[in-house]
Motif scaffolding. Structure first.
Motif, PDB file in Angstrom:
ATOM      1  N   MET A 194       3.924  11.679   8.922  1.00  0.00           N
ATOM      2  CA  MET A 194       3.929  10.883   7.694  1.00  0.00           C
ATOM      3  C   MET A 194       4.209   9.409   8.015  1.00  0.00           C
ATOM      4  N   ALA A 195       5.193   9.177   8.879  1.00  0.00           N
ATOM      5  CA  ALA A 195       5.519   7.795   9.248  1.00  0.00           C
ATOM      6  C   ALA A 195       4.319   7.105   9.890  1.00  0.00           C
ATOM      7  N   LEU A 196       3.623   7.815  10.772  1.00  0.00           N
ATOM      8  CA  LEU A 196       2.471   7.207  11.447  1.00  0.00           C
ATOM      9  C   LEU A 196       1.311   6.991  10.483  1.00  0.00           C
ATOM     10  N   LEU A 197       1.098   7.933   9.569  1.00  0.00           N
ATOM     11  CA  LEU A 197      -0.001   7.770   8.611  1.00  0.00           C
ATOM     12  C   LEU A 197       0.240   6.576   7.703  1.00  0.00           C
ATOM     13  N   VAL A 198       1.470   6.421   7.224  1.00  0.00           N
ATOM     14  CA  VAL A 198       1.774   5.273   6.373  1.00  0.00           C
ATOM     15  C   VAL A 198       1.590   3.973   7.158  1.00  0.00           C
ATOM     16  N   SER A 199       2.085   3.941   8.397  1.00  0.00           N
ATOM     17  CA  SER A 199       1.950   2.732   9.218  1.00  0.00           C
ATOM     18  C   SER A 199       0.486   2.399   9.459  1.00  0.00           C
ATOM     19  N   ALA A 200      -0.300   3.441   9.803  1.00  0.00           N
ATOM     20  CA  ALA A 200      -1.730   3.212  10.020  1.00  0.00           C
ATOM     21  C   ALA A 200      -2.392   2.705   8.751  1.00  0.00           C
ATOM     22  N   GLY A 201      -2.002   3.280   7.610  1.00  0.00           N
ATOM     23  CA  GLY A 201      -2.563   2.826   6.338  1.00  0.00           C
ATOM     24  C   GLY A 201      -2.255   1.363   6.061  1.00  0.00           C
ATOM     25  N   LEU A 202      -1.032   0.957   6.387  1.00  0.00           N
ATOM     26  CA  LEU A 202      -0.661  -0.446   6.189  1.00  0.00           C
ATOM     27  C   LEU A 202      -1.552  -1.373   7.009  1.00  0.00           C
ATOM     28  N   LYS A 230      -5.183  -1.427   5.668  1.00  0.00           N
ATOM     29  CA  LYS A 230      -5.288  -2.260   4.475  1.00  0.00           C
ATOM     30  C   LYS A 230      -5.144  -3.737   4.848  1.00  0.00           C
ATOM     31  N   SER A 231      -4.259  -4.037   5.808  1.00  0.00           N
ATOM     32  CA  SER A 231      -4.118  -5.416   6.264  1.00  0.00           C
ATOM     33  C   SER A 231      -5.429  -5.923   6.852  1.00  0.00           C
ATOM     34  N   GLU A 234      -1.079 -10.616   4.087  1.00  0.00           N
ATOM     35  CA  GLU A 234      -1.126 -10.655   2.624  1.00  0.00           C
ATOM     36  C   GLU A 234      -0.752  -9.320   1.991  1.00  0.00           C
ATOM     37  N   MET A 235       0.291  -8.674   2.509  1.00  0.00           N
ATOM     38  CA  MET A 235       0.790  -7.442   1.914  1.00  0.00           C
ATOM     39  C   MET A 235       2.195  -7.174   2.419  1.00  0.00           C
ATOM     40  N   GLU A 236       2.897  -6.307   1.693  1.00  0.00           N
ATOM     41  CA  GLU A 236       4.246  -5.929   2.059  1.00  0.00           C
ATOM     42  C   GLU A 236       4.219  -4.635   2.867  1.00  0.00           C
ATOM     43  N   GLY A 237       5.318  -4.367   3.568  1.00  0.00           N
ATOM     44  CA  GLY A 237       5.403  -3.162   4.375  1.00  0.00           C
ATOM     45  C   GLY A 237       5.774  -1.923   3.590  1.00  0.00           C
ATOM     46  N   ASN A 238       5.811  -2.011   2.247  1.00  0.00           N
ATOM     47  CA  ASN A 238       6.149  -0.853   1.423  1.00  0.00           C
ATOM     48  C   ASN A 238       5.094  -0.652   0.332  1.00  0.00           C
ATOM     49  N   ASP A 239       3.838  -0.795   0.704  1.00  0.00           N
ATOM     50  CA  ASP A 239       2.748  -0.712  -0.253  1.00  0.00           C
ATOM     51  C   ASP A 239       2.690   0.682  -0.896  1.00  0.00           C
ATOM     52  N   PRO A 240       2.864   0.800  -2.217  1.00  0.00           N
ATOM     53  CA  PRO A 240       2.903   2.122  -2.876  1.00  0.00           C
ATOM     54  C   PRO A 240       1.594   2.906  -2.729  1.00  0.00           C
ATOM     55  N   LEU A 241       0.462   2.203  -2.820  1.00  0.00           N
ATOM     56  CA  LEU A 241      -0.824   2.886  -2.720  1.00  0.00           C
ATOM     57  C   LEU A 241      -0.998   3.534  -1.354  1.00  0.00           C
ATOM     58  N   VAL A 242      -0.631   2.811  -0.291  1.00  0.00           N
ATOM     59  CA  VAL A 242      -0.748   3.359   1.061  1.00  0.00           C
ATOM     60  C   VAL A 242       0.149   4.581   1.217  1.00  0.00           C
ATOM     61  N   VAL A 243       1.392   4.496   0.717  1.00  0.00           N
ATOM     62  CA  VAL A 243       2.314   5.631   0.808  1.00  0.00           C
ATOM     63  C   VAL A 243       1.751   6.833   0.056  1.00  0.00           C
TER      64      VAL A 243
END
Length: 832
Positions: A457-465, A468-469, A789-798
């Motif tokens: 989960m941690a890696l998927l969220v990081s990859a998503g960030l 999106k970046s 141009e994004m934060e590290g806690n993007d709700p959509l990515v999570v």
């Protein structure tokens, strides 16, 4: 040896389990080895010189009024004036010597062949301080840089000598033409020495006192307000870093306050106080001087953390496999114990099997690492490919070996301990053959899978960030049209052209390029766009009040007629340059919107206002146009204040970057461009020939690399976690066959049985998912500097990561659940 043979035979009895384990380890260890290869080269590896630990880098942060020039060796905080270098080198103090160096572009002509490359201007103390020996001839010494412009000697890099000159020993004492100047080759550097700046691999070394001849039009040896030289030194034996710092600053403070402070004009009291208080920073220099050491640290630490997580997931998988395998081997282990084998012998045998698995996985990992590095190399810019070694060096192979042994012990220890502590009588008498402690083993396996889910989960969220970046980067409005444009550079000045001759050559080049079929427009520029180049100067503008400590700096570019039309930059007011804007006409300029905002110009009447360069007093330049903001040096940077001047009104211009817009495939005109330049001057090399779209991609290659690798590693981790979840549930269903059969005999329907198994998935997913999201948010904060141009806690990515991993987990659990729902109650009740 007999133990290894036994271990090998044991592994071949369960080929599927062994193959899955080896593949999992190969992927995990290979990914780590590949990233460690980059980590080692950029952040760990010392220069191949004598006692590199005693090298130190010098930097001079603080106010630097005057001109500054910096490059890949470090930012402008690090550079010194030439006079300051000589003052410090003469005193030496705690150092055996102080060396200076700076990069320069070089056209190298030998035996009728001219090629464009890189050069390094170095002081006579450069090679002696490094303590290296030549491969041929000799290297520079203090006698080679005593007189400005008086030392026509050169040292070749070993790579250039070997690859382009065929290792010809006759080159030494021969003549090579560098930037139009005949130079005697006095020696060749050793094969493992590639300079002291990571990311810049010089082909030739020239005495630093020859800079005026290597860079036509430059002057600044005697100017204490011209900062451009990078310095490093070697500590004397028994001298500490703190002692050296204290001693050199005592000398530096004296020079600053007694010699240089009186030279400063127009400086406020506050800035003068900071100027007088400046100190030299003395830092360890075992790795040389390079901005890459700083820029690469955060992304490489992040990537190696990701691959470490992938390896942990792989180890958890294998531990689960070995636990399940050990459960089936319970009777065998009990029988060995009953025949006299001690627990130590049994542990040794089981650990031998796990270590053998790890070694085989480690061998296979080298292929994975090689392919991963090859992929990384394919997305690096050409300049980086030629300077950063992407391969399996001995330290990387050693790292893979140590990692293999370590993981073998890590994933094999608990299964071995658990399998050898079972009660002997219980195992021999149990109908099912299950060892004592099966419940604790099941809990441990479930905990491992929960941890795998959390890490995935941690890696998927990081990859998503990062994905999106990267999408944000790809959607950046460049302010220009990059399609169907070819760009390249030529440097006539490096072939000995005078400035007037160079301008004539540029004009002929424009005319010839415009006649190529399919070409619609052509225009040159002094500063190549989106290449990281920043050229700036202080300006005076009509109506703008300047003064001490007021920022009146602007970026600039000198361009040819039709530049804005060629690049598709919109003109908001006035006009762009024409062929009539030449040296004997009134000096003119075009500004961008950011320039107008900074200097308080109303866009409606900016045209016609006066300005000047370097606060010369008289506003001798007239603004004739204003264009919309377009990116300058970096895709991700804010557009800076920028003004343009006609290059034909510039007194000194000897190198230009051309932009050629076509109505056909840009690749189809690249050959014609080389032919045009070759027909005008066969000895003038074409530099950096590529499409503008390729230039844009190279400008954001770091974003592309991190996004691609993090996504690939996250997908790999998720698949490994799915395999682990599937394995645990399959084994759990097999162990609970009798219980499931009894439930179904008592009336439990198939959907209820499936729900029972999937609820187990849900519990692990809930716990692991929550932990993983929290870990991902922490990783996002740590990687914030890498996101655009994004934060590290993007709700959509999570949310997307949760949905994806939940789907994968339910998919992995559904097959065992379906198998459980189809158990025949009568056969299950007879199951042993």
């Amino acid at each position: 040896m007999s133990g290894l043979k036994t271990a090998f035979r044991s592994l071949t009895k369960t080929p599927f389990v062994s193959a899955v384990a080896i593949l999992s380890l190969a992927l995990g260890i290979g990914a780590n080895a590949a990233i460690f290869s980059l980590f080692d080269e950029m952040l760990l590896r010392a220069l191949p010189v004598s006692e590199a630990e005693r090298l130190v880098n010098l930097a001079a942060p603080g106010p630097k009024p005057g001109s500054q020039s910096c490059n890949m060796a470090g930012d402008c905080e690090a550079v010194f004036s030439y006079r300051m270098f000589r003052d410090l080198a003469e005193a030496q103090g705690s150092f055996t010597g102080i060396a200076a160096h700076v990069q320069f572009g070089a056209n190298l002509a030998y035996a009728g062949q001219t090629e464009n490359g890189q050069g390094m201007l170095v002081s006579g103390s450069y090679f002696p301080i490094l303590g290296i020996r030549p491969a041929a001839g000799r290297l520079f010494g203090p006698s080679d840089d005593q007189a400005v412009g008086g030392h026509f000697v050169a040292v070749l890099s070993h790579d250039y000598w070997e690859t382009r000159l065929g290792s010809d020993p006759g080159v030494v004492n021969g003549t090579i033409i560098i930037n139009g100047q005949p130079m005697t080759v006095v020696g060749v550097a050793p094969p493992d020495f590639k300079g002291t700046t990571l990311g810049a691999q010089p082909d030739v070394f020239v005495p630093i006192t020859m800079r005026e001849l290597m860079n036509p039009g430059w002057s600044g040896f005697d100017n204490r307000r011209s900062y451009w030289a990078y310095l490093f030194a070697r500590l004397k034996p028994e001298v500490s870093l703190e002692q050296a710092r204290s001693e050199i600053n005592a000398l530096y403070q004296g020079i600053i306050n007694e010699v240089e402070a009186p030279l400063q004009a127009g400086m406020s009291d506050q800035t003068m106080e900071r100027f007088r208080a400046k100190e030299i920073i003395v830092e360890k220099g075992r790795q040389g001087q390079s901005q890459l050491h700083t820029e690469a640290r955060t992304p490489l630490v992040f990537l190696i953390s990701i691959t470490g997580v992938v390896l942990l997931i792989a180890c958890a998988n294998i531990a689960n496999l070995l636990l399940a395998r050990g459960a089936h081997r319970g009777p065998e282990i009990a029988m060995r114990a009953s025949l006299g084998a001690s627990r130590t012998q049994l542990l040794t045998q089981l650990l031998s099997e796990s270590c053998l698995l790890a070694i085989l996985g480690g061998i296979a990992s080298l292929f994975v690492a090689f392919w991963t590095l090859a992929f990384i190399g394919s997305i690096l810019p050409p300049e980086a490919q030629s300077t950063v070694t992407v391969g399996l060096s001995p330290p990387v192979i050693l790292f893979a070996g140590l990692l293999s042994i370590g993981t073998g012990i890590l994933f094999g220890m608990y299964p071995a301990l658990h399998s050898t502590r079972a009660d002997l009588v219980t195992i021999l008498k149990a109908n099912s053959g299950q060892p004592a402690g099966a419940r604790s083993a099941a809990r441990f396996r479930a905990s491992l899978v929960t941890a795998q889910i959390a890490l995935s989960m941690a890696l998927l969220v990081s990859a998503g960030l990062f994905i999106k970046s990267l999408m944000n980067v790809s959607r950046v409005d460049l302010g220009l049209s990059s399609e169907n444009i070819v760009t390249f550079a030529i440097s006539p000045e490096l072939n000995g052209y005078e400035f007037d001759q160079a301008k004539d050559f540029f004009q002929r080049t424009e005319d010839e390029l415009a006649s190529i079929p399919g070409v619609t427009s052509v225009s040159p520029a002094l500063v190549p766009i989106l290449s990281g180049s920043n050229w700036g100067t202080d300006v005076s503008v009509d109506g703008f009040e300047s003064g001490p400590d007021i920022d009146d700096n602007s970026r600039f570019n000198s361009i040819g007629p039709g530049y804005f039309r060629t690049l598709g930059i919109n003109i908001m007011a006035g006009r762009e340059f024409t062929p009539s804007d030449v040296g004997d006409e009134p000096t003119v300029a075009v500004i961008n919107e950011a320039f107008a905002r900074k200097f308080g110009l109303d866009p409606r009447d900016a045209v016609g206002k006066g300005m000047s360069i370097n606060q010369s007093g008289e506003l001798d330049m007239r603004i004739i146009g204003m264009v919309e903001d377009a990116k300058y040096a970096e895709v991700k940077d804010v557009v800076p204040p920028l003004f343009f001047t006609p290059y034909r009104q510039r007194p000194e211009v000897g190198a230009m970057t051309f932009y050629v817009r076509t109505e056909v495939d840009p690749a189809s005109v690249m050959g014609a461009i080389r032919q045009v330049i070759g027909s005008l001057d066969p000895n003038l090399p074409v530099e950096s020939l590529k499409t503008l779209e390729q230039q844009v991609r190279e400008n954001v290659f770091l974003d592309r690399m991190i996004s691609t690798l993090s996504a690939a590693f996250a997908i790999l981790a998720t698949l490994l976690a799915a395999v682990g979840l599937y394995g645990v549930l399959s084994y759990s269903v097999a162990q609970r066959t009798r219980e499931i059969g009894l439930r179904m005999a008592l009336g439990a329907a198939g959907p209820r049985v499936r729900g029972m198994v999937l609820r187990q998935v849900g519990r692990m997913m809930l716990v692991g998912g929550v932990i993983g999201v929290l870990a991902a948010l922490a990783m996002g904060r740590g990687a914030q500097s890498l996101l655009f141009e994004m934060e590290g806690n993007d709700p959509l990515v999570v949310a997307l990561a949760v949905v994806l991993l939940t789907g994968v987990a339910l998919g992995a659990g559904y097959l065992p659940a379906l198998r459980a729902s189809k158990v025949d109650p009568m056969q299950a009740l007879r199951y042993e």
